[in-house]
Write a protein that holds these residues in place. Structure first.
Motif, PDB file in Angstrom:
ATOM      1  N   ARG A  24       0.826  -1.202   0.000  1.00 30.01           N
ATOM      2  CA  ARG A  24       0.000   0.000   0.000  1.00 30.01           C
ATOM      3  C   ARG A  24       0.864   1.258   0.000  1.00 30.01           C
ATOM      4  NH1 ARG A  24      -2.437  -1.139   4.215  1.00 30.01           N
ATOM      5  NH2 ARG A  24      -0.850  -0.393   5.640  1.00 30.01           N
ATOM      6  N   ASP A  25       1.734   1.387   0.979  1.00 29.17           N
ATOM      7  CA  ASP A  25       2.510   2.609   1.142  1.00 29.17           C
ATOM      8  C   ASP A  25       3.410   2.877  -0.053  1.00 29.17           C
ATOM      9  OD1 ASP A  25       1.525   1.804   3.745  1.00 29.17           O
ATOM     10  OD2 ASP A  25       2.842   3.324   4.604  1.00 29.17           O
ATOM     11  N   SER A  26       4.089   1.837  -0.530  1.00 32.61           N
ATOM     12  CA  SER A  26       5.019   2.057  -1.637  1.00 32.61           C
ATOM     13  C   SER A  26       4.285   2.550  -2.877  1.00 32.61           C
ATOM     14  CB  SER A  26       5.803   0.780  -1.948  1.00 32.61           C
ATOM     15  OG  SER A  26       4.944  -0.294  -2.307  1.00 32.61           O
ATOM     16  N   SER A  27       3.090   2.026  -3.128  1.00 36.81           N
ATOM     17  CA  SER A  27       2.293   2.492  -4.267  1.00 36.81           C
ATOM     18  C   SER A  27       1.879   3.943  -4.083  1.00 36.81           C
ATOM     19  CB  SER A  27       1.044   1.621  -4.429  1.00 36.81           C
ATOM     20  OG  SER A  27       1.370   0.270  -4.641  1.00 36.81           O
ATOM     21  N   ALA A  28       1.377   4.257  -2.883  1.00 40.26           N
ATOM     22  CA  ALA A  28       0.937   5.620  -2.611  1.00 40.26           C
ATOM     23  C   ALA A  28       2.100   6.596  -2.618  1.00 40.26           C
ATOM     24  CB  ALA A  28       0.209   5.663  -1.269  1.00 40.26           C
ATOM     25  N   GLN A  29       3.256   6.160  -2.129  1.00 40.18           N
ATOM     26  CA  GLN A  29       4.435   7.029  -2.101  1.00 40.18           C
ATOM     27  C   GLN A  29       4.904   7.397  -3.495  1.00 40.18           C
ATOM     28  OE1 GLN A  29       6.003   4.354   1.425  1.00 40.18           O
ATOM     29  NE2 GLN A  29       7.663   5.632   0.701  1.00 40.18           N
TER      30      GLN A  29
ATOM     31  N   PRO B 175       9.892 -16.712   4.040  1.00 40.39           N
ATOM     32  CA  PRO B 175      11.028 -15.810   3.832  1.00 40.39           C
ATOM     33  C   PRO B 175      10.644 -14.660   2.910  1.00 40.39           C
ATOM     34  CG  PRO B 175      11.717 -18.094   3.620  1.00 40.39           C
ATOM     35  CD  PRO B 175      10.220 -18.108   3.705  1.00 40.39           C
ATOM     36  N   GLY B 176      11.103 -13.475   3.246  1.00 39.48           N
ATOM     37  CA  GLY B 176      10.790 -12.293   2.454  1.00 39.48           C
ATOM     38  C   GLY B 176       9.603 -11.510   2.968  1.00 39.48           C
ATOM     39  N   VAL B 177       8.794 -12.100   3.853  1.00 36.46           N
ATOM     40  CA  VAL B 177       7.613 -11.431   4.401  1.00 36.46           C
ATOM     41  C   VAL B 177       7.998 -10.713   5.687  1.00 36.46           C
ATOM     42  CG1 VAL B 177       5.340 -11.784   5.439  1.00 36.46           C
ATOM     43  CG2 VAL B 177       5.964 -12.995   3.341  1.00 36.46           C
ATOM     44  N   ALA B 178       7.648  -9.427   5.774  1.00 37.38           N
ATOM     45  CA  ALA B 178       7.881  -8.661   6.997  1.00 37.38           C
ATOM     46  C   ALA B 178       6.690  -8.742   7.938  1.00 37.38           C
ATOM     47  CB  ALA B 178       8.178  -7.200   6.662  1.00 37.38           C
ATOM     48  N   GLU B 179       5.479  -8.664   7.380  1.00 35.91           N
ATOM     49  CA  GLU B 179       4.254  -8.788   8.175  1.00 35.91           C
ATOM     50  C   GLU B 179       3.186  -9.403   7.306  1.00 35.91           C
ATOM     51  OE1 GLU B 179       2.374  -6.091  11.573  1.00 35.91           O
ATOM     52  OE2 GLU B 179       1.980  -5.234   9.592  1.00 35.91           O
ATOM     53  N   ARG B 180       2.319 -10.206   7.938  1.00 36.50           N
ATOM     54  CA  ARG B 180       1.331 -10.961   7.159  1.00 36.50           C
ATOM     55  C   ARG B 180      -0.089 -10.647   7.629  1.00 36.50           C
ATOM     56  NH1 ARG B 180      -0.813 -16.642   6.335  1.00 36.50           N
ATOM     57  NH2 ARG B 180      -0.656 -16.998   4.092  1.00 36.50           N
ATOM     58  N   LYS B 181      -0.439  -9.392   7.573  1.00 36.02           N
ATOM     59  CA  LYS B 181      -1.810  -8.988   7.859  1.00 36.02           C
ATOM     60  C   LYS B 181      -2.564  -8.862   6.532  1.00 36.02           C
ATOM     61  CE  LYS B 181      -1.291  -6.572  12.272  1.00 36.02           C
ATOM     62  NZ  LYS B 181      -1.397  -5.269  12.986  1.00 36.02           N
ATOM     63  N   TRP B 182      -3.620  -9.654   6.386  1.00 36.91           N
ATOM     64  CA  TRP B 182      -4.373  -9.658   5.137  1.00 36.91           C
ATOM     65  C   TRP B 182      -5.274  -8.431   5.077  1.00 36.91           C
ATOM     66  CZ3 TRP B 182      -5.411  -9.803   0.453  1.00 36.91           C
ATOM     67  CH2 TRP B 182      -6.711  -9.815  -0.061  1.00 36.91           C
ATOM     68  N   GLU B 183      -5.015  -7.571   4.100  1.00 42.12           N
ATOM     69  CA  GLU B 183      -5.748  -6.332   3.884  1.00 42.12           C
ATOM     70  C   GLU B 183      -6.094  -6.241   2.403  1.00 42.12           C
ATOM     71  OE1 GLU B 183      -2.916  -4.325   7.305  1.00 42.12           O
ATOM     72  OE2 GLU B 183      -2.766  -3.621   5.227  1.00 42.12           O
ATOM     73  N   VAL B 184      -7.362  -6.126   2.081  1.00 47.92           N
ATOM     74  CA  VAL B 184      -7.797  -6.096   0.687  1.00 47.92           C
ATOM     75  C   VAL B 184      -7.043  -5.026  -0.108  1.00 47.92           C
ATOM     76  CG1 VAL B 184      -9.755  -5.590  -0.826  1.00 47.92           C
ATOM     77  CG2 VAL B 184     -10.060  -7.100   1.144  1.00 47.92           C
ATOM     78  N   ASP B 185      -6.844  -3.869   0.507  1.00 47.33           N
ATOM     79  CA  ASP B 185      -6.206  -2.769  -0.230  1.00 47.33           C
ATOM     80  C   ASP B 185      -4.759  -3.055  -0.604  1.00 47.33           C
ATOM     81  OD1 ASP B 185      -5.880  -2.044   2.839  1.00 47.33           O
ATOM     82  OD2 ASP B 185      -4.342  -0.920   1.782  1.00 47.33           O
ATOM     83  N   SER B 186      -4.105  -4.006   0.103  1.00 48.68           N
ATOM     84  CA  SER B 186      -2.717  -4.318  -0.222  1.00 48.68           C
ATOM     85  C   SER B 186      -2.558  -4.803  -1.661  1.00 48.68           C
ATOM     86  CB  SER B 186      -2.169  -5.388   0.733  1.00 48.68           C
ATOM     87  OG  SER B 186      -1.946  -4.855   2.016  1.00 48.68           O
ATOM     88  N   LEU B 187      -3.570  -5.493  -2.169  1.00 48.13           N
ATOM     89  CA  LEU B 187      -3.513  -5.951  -3.557  1.00 48.13           C
ATOM     90  C   LEU B 187      -4.124  -4.941  -4.521  1.00 48.13           C
ATOM     91  CD1 LEU B 187      -4.319  -9.761  -3.138  1.00 48.13           C
ATOM     92  CD2 LEU B 187      -2.102  -8.624  -3.269  1.00 48.13           C
ATOM     93  N   CYS B 188      -4.953  -4.030  -4.019  1.00 60.94           N
ATOM     94  CA  CYS B 188      -5.534  -3.004  -4.891  1.00 60.94           C
ATOM     95  C   CYS B 188      -4.494  -1.958  -5.293  1.00 60.94           C
ATOM     96  CB  CYS B 188      -6.688  -2.304  -4.180  1.00 60.94           C
ATOM     97  SG  CYS B 188      -8.090  -3.345  -3.772  1.00 60.94           S
ATOM     98  N   TYR B 189      -3.661  -1.557  -4.357  1.00 56.95           N
ATOM     99  CA  TYR B 189      -2.734  -0.467  -4.635  1.00 56.95           C
ATOM    100  C   TYR B 189      -1.760  -0.767  -5.774  1.00 56.95           C
ATOM    101  CZ  TYR B 189      -3.902   3.149  -1.227  1.00 56.95           C
ATOM    102  OH  TYR B 189      -4.511   4.177  -0.546  1.00 56.95           O
TER     103      TYR B 189
END
Length: 475
Positions: free
Chosen positions: A101-106, A166-180
């Protein structure tokens, strides 16, 4: 146990303590890193800063813009090469991980300049590719490590009860994470008509995203995702053994967490589902136009239509006057609640994301209610008024919410007032923060929050384009 909330709130308190007194340096000396220490330099961005700053009569507002607008490029970007192609990793700021999300918005504020800057196009290609590779590691994760073979470096995520890879920092499922990432890809394609990022890797990640959305419609069971975290904060974990509150399968997408990274109260998060409809249609456009992939485009469009139908049937509620408004969350059983959170997608941010028309009466009623005391997370104090978030407790306003209110506004008075609030609540730092106390803006959270800085930059560019007379006069 240390949590993300502890880290960001502690960082804000430390910054407030260490803030330089005004007399220690020229009042409006640049807060950007020296040119040689900037992580990425774009000629087009530097030219835009100079051109727009020259049109801003208020020196403090011009200073704030010049500090904030390039903050992502100045401080958060890490370039590389993977398999002979560009790689771009973008951290959030004071947390050393990349949120989808953040990287897309940034990166969004720089899209209008990409066509004119070859280096900027290379960076966008790298970020789009990194997002695709991250999604293929785990489409349920919200944040990723720079090293895809590394375990999480986030202290609060190390003992989470979920399938950490491996490679995952946090695994909270948020719909917007795939939208961004869908939104960023579409924005880049529209700005440049550069098909280079939209290769087989990107298409595979798009299919994985759609498969995850369908799994979380939960039509055939609850799907593969669960999450539990040991925490004294209830919103840090999912209820009922990690599967979250129950929902009736009506066609919407079940979300574990909000874009604030707080657990949902009801699992159909309406702003996120509306965002999914918009993002899937954007994905369909890119798949068809940039790749000629009509099957992927048709699948995305079909899923968007299904979710949209469900939203119209189950996503609204009645206000105290009996008028329809969008709910914040529902469960498909007829239960709903209203609030709004500063994190985007929010109800207030739906027009900004293109999910609704700005003149849509349903959304206008909803946004007006969100910016009022009928929203339990709307606060007003000596410093400003605006929307906060359960994530930062009570009496904390998020600059992002004030920025969004200004982007939504059509009247000059509202835009001016929002600019005044933003100008006077940076706590002497020259940057936007996650949140600040309603009476004391030197009491803030997150000294380095690139998304908020970039969104403020977008606002100044927006005002320069549609209401330049506001910038041309002192506030």
């Amino acid at each position: 146990m240390t949590t993300r909330r502890d880290v960001v709130m502690g960082a804000g308190a430390l910054t407030a303590t260490l803030a330089l007194p005004a007399a220690a340096a020229p009042r409006f000396a640049s807060r950007r890193p020296p040119p040689g220490d900037r992580r990425f330099v774009s000629r087009a961005v530097e030219e835009r800063i100079a051109a727009v700053s020259a049109r801003i009569a208020d020196p403090e507002l011009a200073w704030l813009f010049a500090n904030c607008y390039p903050n992502t490029l100045d401080t958060t970007v890490f370039e590389g090469i993977v398999d002979g192609k560009p790689d771009g990793f973008v951290i959030t700021g004071d947390i050393d991980a990349m949120w989808l999300r953040d990287s897309s918005a940034q990166m969004n504020p720089y899209l209008p300049l990409a066509a004119a800057d070859a280096r900027l196009r290379t960076l966008f290609r790298g970020v789009i590719a990194r997002q695709a590779r991250s999604i293929l590691i785990d489409p349920y994760a919200n944040a990723f490590m720079r090293d895809p073979a590394a375990g999480t470096n986030l202290s609060w995520a190390k003992e989470d009860r979920t399938t950490m890879k491996p490679g995952v920092a946090e695994r909270k499922w948020e719909v917007d994470s795939l939208c961004y990432p869908m939104r960023l890809a579409h924005g880049y394609w529209r700005a440049t008509r550069d098909a280079a990022p939209f290769d087989a890797l990107w298409a595979e990640a798009a299919r994985a995203s759609m498969r995850t959305f369908r799994e979380q419609q939960r039509k055939e069971g609850r799907g593969p995702y669960s999450f539990e975290r040991k925490s004294q904060i209830p919103s840090e974990t999912m209820a009922l053994g990690g599967w979250g509150p129950p929902s009736r399968p009506v066609g919407m997408i079940h979300s574990g967490f909000r874009p604030s990274d707080d657990a949902c109260q009801f699992p159909f998060l309406i702003p996120a589902n509306l965002f999914a409809v918009r993002a899937l249609r954007q994905l369909a456009d890119v798949a068809k136009e940039a790749r000629g992939d009509t099957r992927l485009a048709a699948d995305a469009a079909a899923l968007a239509a299904e979710v949209e139908t469900a939203l119209r049937l189950h996503g609204t509620m009645r206000d105290t006057h009996g008028q329809a408004i969008w709910a914040y969350e529902v469960d498909g059983y007829g239960n709903a609640h209203f609030m709004d959170d500063a994190n985007i997608p929010s109800l207030s941010g739906l027009a900004y994301l293109g999910c609704v028309r700005a003149d849509d009466p349903l959304w206008q009623r909803t946004a007006a209610r969100a910016w009022s005391t009928r929203n339990p997370y709307f606060f007003s104090g000596k410093a400003a008024e605006g929307i906060g978030s359960p994530h930062t407790l009570l009496r904390q306003i998020w600059p992002m919410a004030i920025t969004m209110h200004a982007l939504n506004a059509r009247d000059d008075a509202t835009v001016r007032q929002c600019l005044r609030w933003l100008k006077t609540t940076h706590g002497g730092t020259g940057f936007c923060h996650e949140s600040f106390d309603i009476d004391d803006p030197t009491n803030f959270t997150r000294k380095w929050f690139a998304w908020a800085n970039g969104l403020f930059g977008e606002l100044i560019l927006d005002v320069a384009a549609r209401k330049p007379h506001i910038l041309a006069a002192p506030l």
